[in-house]
Design an enzyme around this catalytic site. Structure first.
Site, PDB file in Angstrom:
ATOM      1  N   LYS A 137      -3.927   2.283  -3.486  1.00  0.00           N
ATOM      2  CA  LYS A 137      -2.771   2.229  -2.788  1.00  0.00           C
ATOM      3  C   LYS A 137      -2.173   0.929  -2.727  1.00  0.00           C
ATOM      4  O   LYS A 137      -1.062   0.952  -2.884  1.00  0.00           O
ATOM      5  CB  LYS A 137      -3.045   2.653  -1.525  1.00  0.00           C
ATOM      6  N   ASP A 155      -0.112   6.212   2.212  1.00  0.00           N
ATOM      7  CA  ASP A 155      -1.171   5.983   3.249  1.00  0.00           C
ATOM      8  C   ASP A 155      -1.058   7.071   4.301  1.00  0.00           C
ATOM      9  O   ASP A 155      -0.649   8.180   4.122  1.00  0.00           O
ATOM     10  CB  ASP A 155      -0.451   4.671   3.873  1.00  0.00           C
TER      11      ASP A 155
END
Length: 227
Positions: A137, A155
């Site tokens: 991420k 997320d």
């Protein structure tokens, strides 16, 4: 945390995958409302962006920004961060959750950048993910925000919105990332994750989504939106 995990499990697979034309209309509306969405983590260069995103794990962007404003004035390069040292860094970020481990990781990644990359942040996902405290991420955020690569940093907000709406449903973050890449039209790919994050943060909230004022309410597959 258990309750959040249960909610996430319920959302996974909750909505069916929307068709191409509906997804295009959704992102057309997002674009019209916010043509140039921006990430909310403050940074001055690629290095401070990496640090800010790494610090943001299990913390809010607001909290990270408060801690890093003074920090980045004195340590905006890997070498300056090494000169500050782990204890000095810890003093700046002690209001952030897990700050001691994060300080260790930032110092370690700074050392690697100095020793192996001449102080520069690499622009490949694999190289970024090899740095301590940098996962997929974080790497995707840096690739997207700094090098404008259409990487999708999934997320909890994107996971929730993707599954609630049917834009990009998936049982885990990797599946949602692939769904964005596969189903969002290419001309919206660059800003897709920002639009989805901001929509999840301010409209499609976890506990009390603001469906009454949502600009994509008529296109969304969320079963409880009319309650």
């Amino acid at each position: 945390m258990l309750r959040i995990a249960i909610f996430i499990g319920i959302w996974a697979g909750m909505a069916k995958q929307l068709d191409y034309h509906t997804i295009r209309e959704i992102f057309s509306r997002f674009q019209k409302a916010d043509p140039e969405p921006k990430g909310e983590l403050e940074h001055v260069n690629a290095y401070t962006l990496v640090v800010a995103v790494a610090l943001s794990a299990q913390a809010t962007d607001v909290g990270v920004n408060k801690a890093t404003r003074a920090l980045f004035k004195i340590a905006d390069t890997p070498q300056k961060m090494l000169d500050l040292g782990e204890e000095g860094l810890s003093e700046h970020i002690k209001t952030i959750g897990l700050f001691r481990q994060k300080a260790k990781n930032v110092i370690k990644l700074s050392r690697i950048l100095v020793d192996e990359y001449n102080g520069e942040v690499p622009n490949s996902r694999a190289a970024l993910q090899s740095l301590p405290g940098v996962g997929r991420k974080t790497a995707n955020v840096v690739l997207n925000m700094w090098w404008h690569y259409p990487a999708q940093a999934v997320d909890t907000h994107i996971f929730r919105v993707g599954n609630r709406t049917g834009i990009c449903p998936g049982k885990n973050v990797d599946a949602v990332e692939r769904a964005i890449e596969d189903n969002v039209p290419v001309d919206f790919q660059h800003h897709a994750h920002h639009w989805l994050i901001l929509h999840g943060r301010y409209t499609c909230k976890a506990r009390k989504p603001l469906c009454a004022t949502c600009i994509i309410r008529d296109l969304c597959e969320f079963e409880d939106k009319n309650l």
